[in-house]
Write a protein that holds these residues in place. Structure first.
Motif, PDB file in Angstrom:
ATOM      1  N   GLU A 363       0.853  -1.196   0.000  1.00 20.61           N
ATOM      2  CA  GLU A 363       0.000   0.000   0.000  1.00 20.61           C
ATOM      3  C   GLU A 363       0.886   1.243   0.000  1.00 20.61           C
ATOM      4  N   VAL A 367      -1.881   6.646   0.975  1.00 21.65           N
ATOM      5  CA  VAL A 367      -3.202   6.095   1.291  1.00 21.65           C
ATOM      6  C   VAL A 367      -3.334   5.878   2.799  1.00 21.65           C
ATOM      7  N   ARG A 370      -3.611   9.222   4.442  1.00 20.78           N
ATOM      8  CA  ARG A 370      -4.934   9.807   4.208  1.00 20.78           C
ATOM      9  C   ARG A 370      -5.942   9.229   5.202  1.00 20.78           C
ATOM     10  N   GLY A 402      -1.503   5.868 -10.645  1.00 23.78           N
ATOM     11  CA  GLY A 402      -2.839   6.450 -10.469  1.00 23.78           C
ATOM     12  C   GLY A 402      -3.169   6.803  -9.028  1.00 23.78           C
TER      13      GLY A 402
ATOM     14  N   GLY B  54      -7.174   8.590 -11.419  1.00 21.46           N
ATOM     15  CA  GLY B  54      -7.024   7.789 -10.205  1.00 21.46           C
ATOM     16  C   GLY B  54      -7.137   6.297 -10.467  1.00 21.46           C
ATOM     17  N   SER B  55      -6.688   5.516  -9.487  1.00 17.34           N
ATOM     18  CA  SER B  55      -6.714   4.061  -9.640  1.00 17.34           C
ATOM     19  C   SER B  55      -7.238   3.386  -8.377  1.00 17.34           C
ATOM     20  N   MET B  57      -5.596   1.662  -6.555  1.00 15.69           N
ATOM     21  CA  MET B  57      -4.544   1.679  -5.529  1.00 15.69           C
ATOM     22  C   MET B  57      -4.664   2.894  -4.603  1.00 15.69           C
ATOM     23  N   GLU B  58      -5.632   3.740  -4.863  1.00 14.74           N
ATOM     24  CA  GLU B  58      -5.897   4.855  -3.947  1.00 14.74           C
ATOM     25  C   GLU B  58      -6.720   4.416  -2.745  1.00 14.74           C
ATOM     26  N   GLU B  59      -7.239   3.171  -2.822  1.00 16.74           N
ATOM     27  CA  GLU B  59      -8.105   2.687  -1.749  1.00 16.74           C
ATOM     28  C   GLU B  59      -7.281   1.952  -0.689  1.00 16.74           C
ATOM     29  N   LYS B  60      -7.653   2.138   0.559  1.00 17.69           N
ATOM     30  CA  LYS B  60      -6.987   1.412   1.636  1.00 17.69           C
ATOM     31  C   LYS B  60      -7.302  -0.083   1.508  1.00 17.69           C
TER      32      LYS B  60
END
Lengths: 533, 312
Positions: A363, A367, A370, A402, B54-55, B57-60
């Motif tokens: 990760e 992220v 955030r 991204g 965005g992708s 991979m921005e999510e936890k």
């Protein structure tokens, strides 16, 4: 030379092929002067193939006789043949072949390249220049296509062609902004990297900073910085002590906690050059109550993977060791610190190189941070960050992964005067130190970074702060990537922009800590003479 | 001679599909699984994320969540690119004003050919060739061919002019570039001439395709149309052999490479393919890879530390 340069000149011109006239380099709103090129020594001219321009990255020994010339050419051709074999290059062959076969030479990529623009549109810096030379060599000498000279253009292959092509592969930051603009999907950044691979993987020719002092040192000592596990633990202990005093909050960085949720993977360069970054992470994770650890296993306390810039074998070796260390600790995930190429190497590239059974989820720290900031687990006072802040987007994390919004969500919450640079997000420009240049220091490479490769980034920064340039206002350049920070630091230092423009630079975590109410005020230091808070 | 003409027609169509197949097969055979090399924005991330690049991979803990792919996003992305040449419009407007009519012209002629083919198939199954439907289709085709051929000629000449007069482009233009564009221009001119001279271009095209499908090798009635077709036959085979093969490969270059972001934990097939690829033998010669020269696989390479001294 600029106006007359032809592709075939790489094989014909004697001596230095291109000269970048500093007068052609665009001026910026900030006072960023050009640095004169240092001439090569007579010894270099005699013994080294520094024959492309004023810069010399590879230091290829000049062949002494006909046999040595032929040997260089033949070894290069052997390497190119291997590059186009499934067994030797299964990782990249489909991308390489499509980029070789489908380019229509429309040059739409040229204007996207910061090097082309900031070199005064020097022909050599068109993203397609090196690709086209490589393409012609491949079609004519490796694939031996009928009518290749007529169809693709002639290209004489001799030792000068090989030496110059090797150097040309290192006149690119591999930011892939050109690929983003290609209507067909051709990737000139990839082509540069593939040429680098031929030199490294077949000829054993690489920049010493990436190989001997980079990946090899990483595998020998445990870190590309040369720090052994003992030294790292000791240094981090010192950092904890120092920053406990500075912040007024007790900091303890855990090592080797079996079964922790997170293994945090720093770029070890931070430990030596930016200890405040290490301390900030420790403080934030600690105050947020995360279950986390660093690893003290060799290789795994240094997230860098310089292999991604030039060599697939080195990439795989280092990525595997990162994964193995996390497996051994039994963590649920690896969180990658503020290092762009470490993000891409371990999250994206390793994803289809390391067998899945050895993989641990990865990760981005943006992220994780955030999540911490938005969940309210830290008490933050944005007014502590009430100065203009802009954000640099590391190519590897943003355009190539991204991950765009998490870091912005944080900044919007903690930095009231946050403003975007022009061409931000996935349209960003490289800092100028990308693909290994940030750590290279010789043969005019520093001059090149200042004169050409880092110039567009400084244009972006000066545009973002155009309403408050000058020493009166404190300004923070948030560059959450170690190599990018190194590049920005050099430009600021060299041009005395700390005092002239009251700039400070640093990562995202420093800005978060600066806003934490339980931390002593003034965590971020401005060296300029601007107004007091 | 007439039979030879029809044979060339069959060969051209078969040749195009064979060349396209070989090109795709070569791409597929190049690797069991290449690394991820995506470039954002990726349109199947959905409208919200694709808007800023965005992708997932921005999510936890993204690997714990179901994978969402917006196929409509991909379709919209590729259609915008193919139909409007969006990237060229955005990054190379001077070229776009020339290449867009050129491409539109080709699309119109290709689309027209498919419509005529459908009309002929309908005719074989009983549609009256003199009936209202066929007359309507004929009028459409005659209009499409006129506009399409004009676009090819104007765009083609514009592209040649640009290649000759733009200093940057001229350096990268080879005789083949001019040859390819020249053939297209002549192809378009012949089409226009055939259109102008014959009472109905559609009738010529319909008759030819009908004869082709029914193996009725009747002589051609228009020399201009025959020459136009001969050049068309050549282009069908030639296009996949050149950089114009992006017509076929663009799909893979976008979907499989630029937008190919599937993480391994979502693909059992890819997990196996990695293991398969790691067994390949490596023959790179540099010392840090080849070591003492004993044959080795990628597994051997990846698990070797070249800085470690060998123990006796």
């Amino acid at each position: 030379m600029k106006d007359n340069l032809r592709l075939t000149d790489v094989s014909t011109v004697d001596g230095q092929m291109v000269s970048i006239d500093l007068k052609e380099i665009p001026e910026l709103a900030v006072d960023m002067h050009t640095m004169p090129w240092k001439p090569f020594t007579e010894e270099q001219k005699e013994n080294t193939a520094c024959i492309l321009d004023e810069v010399c990255v590879l230091n290829i020994p000049k062949p002494k006789n006909r046999e040595e010339e032929e040997e260089l050419v033949n070894k290069f051709l052997d390497g190119v043949r291997k590059l186009f074999s499934k067994e030797n290059n299964w990782t990249f062959l489909p991308m390489l072949e499509t980029s070789m076969d489908n380019c229509v030479q429309c040059n739409s990529c040229s204007d996207a390249c910061h090097l082309y623009e900031m070199s005064g549109e020097n022909e050599m810096y068109r993203p397609n220049f090196r690709s086209e030379i490589f393409r012609r060599i491949y079609k004519q000498y490796v694939k031996k296509e009928p009518l290749a000279k007529w169809r693709y253009g002639d290209m004489n292959l001799n030792w000068k062609t090989v030496a110059r092509l090797g150097e040309l592969a290192y006149r690119c930051n591999l930011c892939r902004r050109c690929a983003q603009t290609c209507p067909i999907g051709v990737d000139n950044g990839l082509m540069a990297r593939e040429i680098r691979k031929v030199f490294s993987q077949e000829l054993g020719i690489y920049p010493r900073e990436l190989h001997e002092r980079g990946t090899m040192n990483h595998m020998k000592a445990g870190s590309s910085t040369g720090m052994t596990p003992e030294v790292v633990k000791e240094n981090v202990e010192f950092i904890d002590e120092d920053y406990t005093e500075i912040t007024g909050v007790g900091i303890h960085t855990p090592f080797d906690v079996q079964g922790a949720d997170i293994m945090l993977l720093h770029n070890a360069g931070e430990i030596m050059a930016w200890p405040e970054n290490i301390a900030s992470f420790s403080l934030i994770f600690q105050e947020a109550g995360l279950s986390w650890t660093l690893s003290s296993k060799a290789l795994a306390y240094d997230g860098v993977n310089y292999g991604v810039f030039y060599d697939d074998a080195q990439t795989a070796r280092i990525a595997l060791q990162h994964m193995m260390a996390a497996k051994e600790l039994g963590v649920k995930k690896i969180v990658i610190g503020e290092c762009g190429h470490a993000h891409k190497a371990l999250t994206v590239i390793a994803d289809r190189v390391i067998p899945f059974e050895y993989q641990v989820p990865r990760e981005s720290c943006y992220v994780t941070l955030r999540d911490i900031v938005m969940s309210g687990r830290l008490k933050l006072d944005p007014s502590r960050n009430d100065f203009p802040v802009t954000l640099h987007d590391p190519c590897n994390v943003v355009r190539l992964m991204g991950i765009v919004e998490p870091q912005r969500e944080i900044l919007r919450k903690i930095a009231p005067q946050f403003r975007e640079m022009p061409c931000h997000g996935v349209d960003n420009y490289c800092c100028g130190g990308g693909s290994g240049f940030a750590i290279m220091t010789r043969n005019n490479i520093e001059q090149w970074r200042g004169n050409i490769s880092g110039r567009k980034k400084m244009w972006q920064i000066s545009e973002a702060f155009k309403d408050c340039l000058g020493p009166e206002t404190r300004k923070y350049i948030c560059a959450p990537c170690s190599n990018c920070k190194g590049q920005i630091r050099e430009i600021l230092e060299h041009n005395d922009l700390y005092t002239k423009n009251n700039f400070a630079y640093g990562g995202l975590v420093e800005l978060i800590v600066n806003a934490m109410t339980n931390v002593n005020p003034g965590f971020i230091e401005f060296e300029g003479a601007g107004e007091e808070e | 001679m007439t039979i030879l003409f029809y044979i060339l027609g069959y060969l051209a169509v078969a040749g195009f599909f064979c060349m396209a197949y070989l090109k795709i097969r070569s791409y597929m055979a190049a690797s069991p699984l290449h690394v991820r090399w995506e470039l954002y924005p990726v349109p199947h991330e959905g409208a919200q994320k694709a808007a800023y690049g965005g992708s997932f991979m921005e999510e936890k803990d993204w690997w714990t969540k179901p994978r969402h792919i917006s196929h409509w996003g991909d379709i919209k992305g590729i259609l915008t690119e193919v139909l409007f040449l969006h990237a060229t419009f955005e990054h190379n407007l001077k070229l776009w004003v020339r290449t867009y009519p050129f491409h539109v012209g080709m699309y119109m002629l290709m689309g027209g050919t498919i419509i005529v083919l459908c009309a002929v198939i309908a005719q074989i199954f009983g549609l009256n060739p003199q009936g209202g439907v066929m007359i309507f289709v004929g009028n459409v085709i005659n209009a499409v061919v006129l506009v399409g051929a004009l676009c090819i000629v104007i765009g083609g000449i514009g592209l040649i002019e640009r290649r000759r007069n733009d200093e940057g482009l001229r350096r990268y233009s080879t005789p083949e570039h001019y040859f390819n564009l020249g053939v297209f221009v002549v192809f378009g001119v012949l089409g226009l001439a055939a259109w102008a001279v014959a009472p109905s271009y559609f009738e010529l095209a319909r008759t030819f395709i009908y004869n082709l499908l029914t193996f009725n090798f009747a002589p051609q009635t228009s020399t201009l149309f025959s020459l136009h077709l001969l050049l068309g036959f050549f282009l069908l085979i030639w296009i996949p052999m050149t950089n114009m093969g992006h017509l076929i490969m663009k799909y893979f270059m976008y979907h499989d490479i630029r937008w190919g972001d599937e993480p391994t934990n979502y693909s059992e097939k890819n997990k196996q393919k990695i293991l398969e690829a790691l067994k390949f033998n490596v023959t790179w010669s540099a010392k840090h890879i080849s070591g003492d020269g004993t044959p080795r696989t990628w597994v051997d390479v990846a698990t070797t530390n070249p800085t470690e001294k060998k123990e006796d």
